[in-house]
Design an enzyme around this catalytic site. Structure first.
Site, PDB file in Angstrom:
ATOM      1  N   ARG A 237       0.856  -1.182   0.000  1.00 25.30           N
ATOM      2  CA  ARG A 237       0.000   0.000   0.000  1.00 25.30           C
ATOM      3  C   ARG A 237       0.895   1.236   0.000  1.00 25.30           C
ATOM      4  O   ARG A 237       2.092   1.160   0.185  1.00 25.30           O
ATOM      5  CB  ARG A 237      -0.944   0.012   1.202  1.00 25.30           C
ATOM      6  CG  ARG A 237      -0.254  -0.276   2.510  1.00 25.30           C
ATOM      7  CD  ARG A 237      -0.823   0.478   3.668  1.00 25.30           C
ATOM      8  NE  ARG A 237      -0.779   1.909   3.478  1.00 25.30           N
ATOM      9  CZ  ARG A 237       0.328   2.642   3.648  1.00 25.30           C
ATOM     10  NH1 ARG A 237       1.491   2.078   3.972  1.00 25.30           N
ATOM     11  NH2 ARG A 237       0.293   3.949   3.467  1.00 25.30           N
ATOM     12  N   GLY A 238       0.226   2.378  -0.201  1.00 26.10           N
ATOM     13  CA  GLY A 238       0.956   3.613  -0.429  1.00 26.10           C
ATOM     14  C   GLY A 238       1.041   3.826  -1.930  1.00 26.10           C
ATOM     15  O   GLY A 238       1.519   2.944  -2.653  1.00 26.10           O
ATOM     16  N   ALA A 239       0.568   4.980  -2.405  1.00 27.53           N
ATOM     17  CA  ALA A 239       0.434   5.175  -3.848  1.00 27.53           C
ATOM     18  C   ALA A 239       1.722   4.887  -4.618  1.00 27.53           C
ATOM     19  O   ALA A 239       1.714   4.131  -5.598  1.00 27.53           O
ATOM     20  CB  ALA A 239      -0.073   6.588  -4.134  1.00 27.53           C
TER      21      ALA A 239
ATOM     22  N   ARG B 265      -7.792  -1.241  -6.963  1.00 23.28           N
ATOM     23  CA  ARG B 265      -7.988  -0.055  -6.131  1.00 23.28           C
ATOM     24  C   ARG B 265      -8.178   1.155  -7.038  1.00 23.28           C
ATOM     25  O   ARG B 265      -7.240   1.558  -7.725  1.00 23.28           O
ATOM     26  CB  ARG B 265      -6.812   0.165  -5.169  1.00 23.28           C
ATOM     27  CG  ARG B 265      -6.585  -0.988  -4.198  1.00 23.28           C
ATOM     28  CD  ARG B 265      -5.811  -0.560  -2.975  1.00 23.28           C
ATOM     29  NE  ARG B 265      -6.597   0.304  -2.126  1.00 23.28           N
ATOM     30  CZ  ARG B 265      -6.092   1.017  -1.118  1.00 23.28           C
ATOM     31  NH1 ARG B 265      -4.793   0.968  -0.860  1.00 23.28           N
ATOM     32  NH2 ARG B 265      -6.870   1.777  -0.376  1.00 23.28           N
TER      33      ARG B 265
ATOM     34  N   GLN C 284      -3.095   2.587   9.890  1.00 25.24           N
ATOM     35  CA  GLN C 284      -1.784   2.683   9.245  1.00 25.24           C
ATOM     36  C   GLN C 284      -0.850   3.619  10.000  1.00 25.24           C
ATOM     37  O   GLN C 284       0.367   3.415  10.020  1.00 25.24           O
ATOM     38  CB  GLN C 284      -1.933   3.169   7.798  1.00 25.24           C
ATOM     39  CG  GLN C 284      -2.670   2.204   6.883  1.00 25.24           C
ATOM     40  CD  GLN C 284      -4.139   2.561   6.747  1.00 25.24           C
ATOM     41  OE1 GLN C 284      -4.764   3.041   7.699  1.00 25.24           O
ATOM     42  NE2 GLN C 284      -4.710   2.327   5.578  1.00 25.24           N
TER      43      GLN C 284
ATOM     44  N   ASP D  67      -3.068  10.299  -2.700  1.00 26.23           N
ATOM     45  CA  ASP D  67      -3.270   9.210  -3.652  1.00 26.23           C
ATOM     46  C   ASP D  67      -3.706   9.714  -5.023  1.00 26.23           C
ATOM     47  O   ASP D  67      -3.531   9.023  -6.019  1.00 26.23           O
ATOM     48  CB  ASP D  67      -4.298   8.225  -3.107  1.00 26.23           C
ATOM     49  CG  ASP D  67      -3.742   7.420  -1.953  1.00 26.23           C
ATOM     50  OD1 ASP D  67      -3.305   6.292  -2.182  1.00 26.23           O
ATOM     51  OD2 ASP D  67      -3.732   7.937  -0.818  1.00 26.23           O
TER      52      ASP D  67
ATOM     53  N   ASN E 213      -6.759  11.632  -0.099  1.00 27.14           N
ATOM     54  CA  ASN E 213      -5.825  10.915   0.771  1.00 27.14           C
ATOM     55  C   ASN E 213      -6.655  10.067   1.735  1.00 27.14           C
ATOM     56  O   ASN E 213      -7.885  10.075   1.713  1.00 27.14           O
ATOM     57  CB  ASN E 213      -4.914  11.889   1.525  1.00 27.14           C
ATOM     58  CG  ASN E 213      -3.733  11.188   2.178  1.00 27.14           C
ATOM     59  OD1 ASN E 213      -3.035  10.405   1.543  1.00 27.14           O
ATOM     60  ND2 ASN E 213      -3.503  11.452   3.447  1.00 27.14           N
ATOM     61  N   LYS E 214      -5.974   9.317   2.576  1.00 36.63           N
ATOM     62  CA  LYS E 214      -6.648   8.400   3.485  1.00 36.63           C
ATOM     63  C   LYS E 214      -7.757   9.097   4.265  1.00 36.63           C
ATOM     64  O   LYS E 214      -7.630  10.243   4.675  1.00 36.63           O
ATOM     65  CB  LYS E 214      -5.622   7.794   4.449  1.00 36.63           C
ATOM     66  CG  LYS E 214      -6.155   6.691   5.331  1.00 36.63           C
ATOM     67  CD  LYS E 214      -6.789   5.557   4.512  1.00 36.63           C
ATOM     68  CE  LYS E 214      -5.846   4.968   3.501  1.00 36.63           C
ATOM     69  NZ  LYS E 214      -6.515   3.975   2.608  1.00 36.63           N
TER      70      LYS E 214
END
Length: 360
Positions: free
Chosen positions: A56-58, A99, A207, A248, A258-259
């Protein structure tokens, strides 16, 4: 740089397998208690790794996607160029569906796909495979350079002793080196600067608790973990000088996905007069996306709210849940957007467009 800091900032979280037909990742769902590596060989394993946040993480998703397409391409057993292209595109489309919000996924997949376009007419599969291998390695190499540049630009906005707040995880685990939002903190530590970082836990998947506080603690950076609903009080107490978050997808007007929970942090920062910085590579900027309203927001399994990380369900089975993975921070709440090409200030519709002015 100390050995411990190097172990954190240069973690080998995504790499091509030695056989070049697989991809090796750190399973981020097992951190911080266990460090486990997974070898992804099939398209289903690769899809699941992205969908289930094992990677994970763009930026890291983009790196992983590039390696996955190369590994899968080498598994296509054919001398028929058309069949190769058809199979390759089927794999690409399937991975792309894992995703929808993080633009780096489609960005990396499209980069790999363009290699096939350049190979049309030649139709030498050996040359095409070599070119795909070069491209996926270039994606990774460019990300390493990008992280360093973003970290340098971001650090220029901070001063020694600052109190910082971050949300979710945008460190080395989410990228390749240093990170984006966490990059200035690690680079500052490398240069002898000290920060006190408040890390939002980032519900419902934690996270910030599991990954950000892990990375900062291991690097010897002063970190305090807080619940998401504690961001306001630490700002009111005067403990925060700047907020740094990753992204993202960034729309052409500067709206940033973003998250989930990021927009709330930005609203609080605006209220308390605290700079709010979004840090990310230009690959996360989607100039074809006019505003944040055009960004598709991923909806995840409601069970992540009710059951995950709990010994027993925390709500009745019949209770409905709304579980968006991301929210969009309005551009009016963002002080600056930090990229590897420089720092963009409002109006973002102008400054972001200027980043791509020389591109063909």
């Amino acid at each position: 740089m100390s050995e411990e800091l190097t172990k954190v900032t240069h973690i080998d979280n995504v790499r091509l397998g030695d056989d070049e037909r697989s991809v090796v990742i750190i399973d981020q769902t097992q951190l911080p208690n266990r460090t486990e590596y997974l070898t992804l060989r099939t398209v289903q394993e690769m899809y699941d790794a992205i969908k289930l946040l094992k990677v994970r993480g763009a930026p890291a998703i983009g790196i992983c996607a590039g390696y996955c397409m190369y590994a899968l391409a080498r598994q296509i057993d054919t001398d028929d160029f058309d069949y190769f292209v058809t199979t390759f595109c089927r794999y690409k489309d399937y991975l792309n569906s894992s995703r929808p919000t993080a633009v780096n996924l489609s960005w990396a997949l499209n980069r790999m796909d363009r290699v096939l376009d350049r190979g049309q007419g030649d139709e030498d599969l050996g040359d095409v495979l070599d070119a795909l291998g070069d491209e996926c390695r270039a994606i990774h190499r460019e990300d390493i350079e990008m992280c360093r540049a973003i970290s340098e630009y971001g650090l220029s906005l901070l001063k020694d002793g600052d109190g910082l707040l971050t949300h979710c995880n945008a460190g080395p685990l989410a990228t390749s080196r240093y990170g984006t939002a966490l990059g200035p903190m690690f680079l500052g530590k490398e240069k002898g600067m000290e920060f006190h970082v408040f890390s939002d836990e980032t519900r419902p998947l934690l996270q910030g608790a599991r990954l950000t506080s892990y990375e900062l603690q291991k690097a010897g950076i002063d970190v305090t973990l807080i619940c998401d609903n504690m961001a306001s009080i630490v700002m009111k107490n005067g403990w925060i000088n700047a907020c740094l978050v990753g992204c993202d997808r960034i729309a052409a007007n500067g709206d940033a996905a973003n998250k989930i929970g990021t927009s709330g942090v930005a609203i609080l920062a605006k209220h308390y007069g605290i700079p709010f910085y979004v840090l990310g590579p230009t690959s996360t900027i989607d100039m074809s996306c006019a505003t944040g309203d055009d960004i598709e927001i991923e909806l995840r399994d409601p069970e992540e709210i009710k059951n995950k990380f709990y010994a027993e369900p925390q709500a009745l089975a019949e209770v409905k849940c709304y579980n968006p993975a991301f929210d969009v921070t309005d551009h009016s709440l963002i002080t600056a957007i930090v990229t590897e090409k420089g720092i963009c200030y409002p109006p973002f519709s102008d400054s972001l467009a200027a980043l791509f002015a020389g591109d063909k």
